[in-house]
Design an enzyme around this catalytic site. Sequence first.
Site, PDB file in Angstrom:
ATOM      1  N   GLY A   1    -106.665 -42.013 -45.580  1.00  0.00           N
ATOM      2  CA  GLY A   1    -105.457 -42.694 -45.688  1.00  0.00           C
ATOM      3  C   GLY A   1    -104.447 -42.570 -44.485  1.00  0.00           C
ATOM      4  N   LYS A   2    -103.263 -43.040 -44.869  1.00  0.00           N
ATOM      5  CA  LYS A   2    -102.363 -42.995 -43.507  1.00  0.00           C
ATOM      6  C   LYS A   2    -102.283 -41.824 -42.808  1.00  0.00           C
ATOM      7  CE  LYS A   2     -99.214 -46.154 -42.186  1.00  0.00           C
ATOM      8  NZ  LYS A   2     -98.178 -47.044 -41.822  1.00  0.00           N
TER       9      LYS A   2
END
Length: 474
Positions: A247-248
């Site tokens: 994920g980011k």
Amino acid sequence: MSTPVRTRFAPSPTGYLHVGGIRTALFAWLVARQVGGQFILRLEDTDKNREVAGSAEHLIASLKTLGLEYDEGPDTGGPYAPYKQSDRLDIYRTWAQRLIDAGRAYADPYSPAEVQAFREQAQAAKKAFLYRDHRPVNPPAWDGTQPLRFKSDPKAYSWHDAVMGDLTTGPEVVDDFILVKSDGYPTYNFAHIVDDAEMHITHVIRGQEFISSMPNYLNLYEALGLDRPIFATMPHIMNEAGNKKLGKRDGAKDVLEYVRDGYLPEALVSFIATLGWNDGTTQEVFTAQELITKFSLDKVGRSGARFDEKRLLWVNGHFMRELTLDELAKRAEFFWPESAKKAADPYKKQVLSLAQDRLKTLRDLPGLTNYFFAEPAANPALLTDNKQLKKLESSEIDRLMAAARDALSTLKQWDAEHIQTALNELLEKTGQKPGILFSLIRIYTTWAPFSPQLNDTLALLGKETTLKRLSIYQ
Ligand code: GLU
């Protein structure tokens, strides 16, 4: 004659293009390029609620930056234009009408509350909820304001996925899904099949999130009388620890950010290609040309690939060292420190040739080269944080610097070779270890944590600057 290979990348403009998306695009591009086929970009923008302004431009810029040029696409056109789904609504209507005419689609008459009640009934009966258990007996004519649902023909399926292998499912997972929403836009589930058929796509290469819908898609291919394309499902990309999807927050940036941060597009391409793929040897870095020759879908792993940013940095360093000096100079253009702005190009190139081996990204350039263009500020921590140097008395430092000045000031020829000879003599004369003497000279002349080889550095700094720097801080 066999069908020409046509692959596509079909992103939705719903945000920045993440590494997983780029990997899908890269693999589809490779599959096309290695056999002289075509690679198509199609924008899947039928979910108007999720659309993010600017993301279409962003993803096009990302593809172009990495060199994944497409043969047909929204901005280039092509024989099956338009390549943006919201411009193809008439096409989906025509295909929807075919299904209605064949008795394979119906207007969904239920309100959300009614559907909710069906769900609850199924839950109470401990059964899976299926729309097809509630098909209306006399559905209203479809006027475009209700959702249009597919009338499925549930059955078991077996199919081959070029990455995941042979897969089978039972009839219980086939259901009546929505083809066209009440806002008039088709669903992804419907539109991509229509488009892949109209655009003669031979390989559907996409992320894992679609694999559970495969039985529904296969059912729709049959209802439409379409041949199945080749399917290839990409494994997830996992975080560095390998325990959850990337994920980011795991630090993964979008590719344009990596480029802004001084990563080379060719390094990103090599790194992304090896997220889940290798050629079966120990080779770790690949040029785009090598990838085109060596890539194959059946060597893509089935389980998640770990995203390790440290490996990306290493791969980038490799490609940085491979660049010719001219090429490095071109790439470095926007990364020079302010102090280098007025410097002459040949001097900058000399600086680059010294720094090249140590550059892991172009962003390292200011830190590694600023002292070639401007007087560095003294950073006493470089002395006090160094295990060996912090033990030196200041009188000893003065003695060594004075000896260094003497030795270097008498040099007639100021080049790396003569400087090295002088430095070696200095070692003998002072009786110091190179780790101390050379580190001191390096620090006093650069005040940088790292620098190229000392003799090369001094040669490029010039005699005057070197001697001046060796005197200032005494
Ligand atoms: N529009 C889908 C997405 O962005 C693409 C899936 C596909 O490649 O078919 O996730």
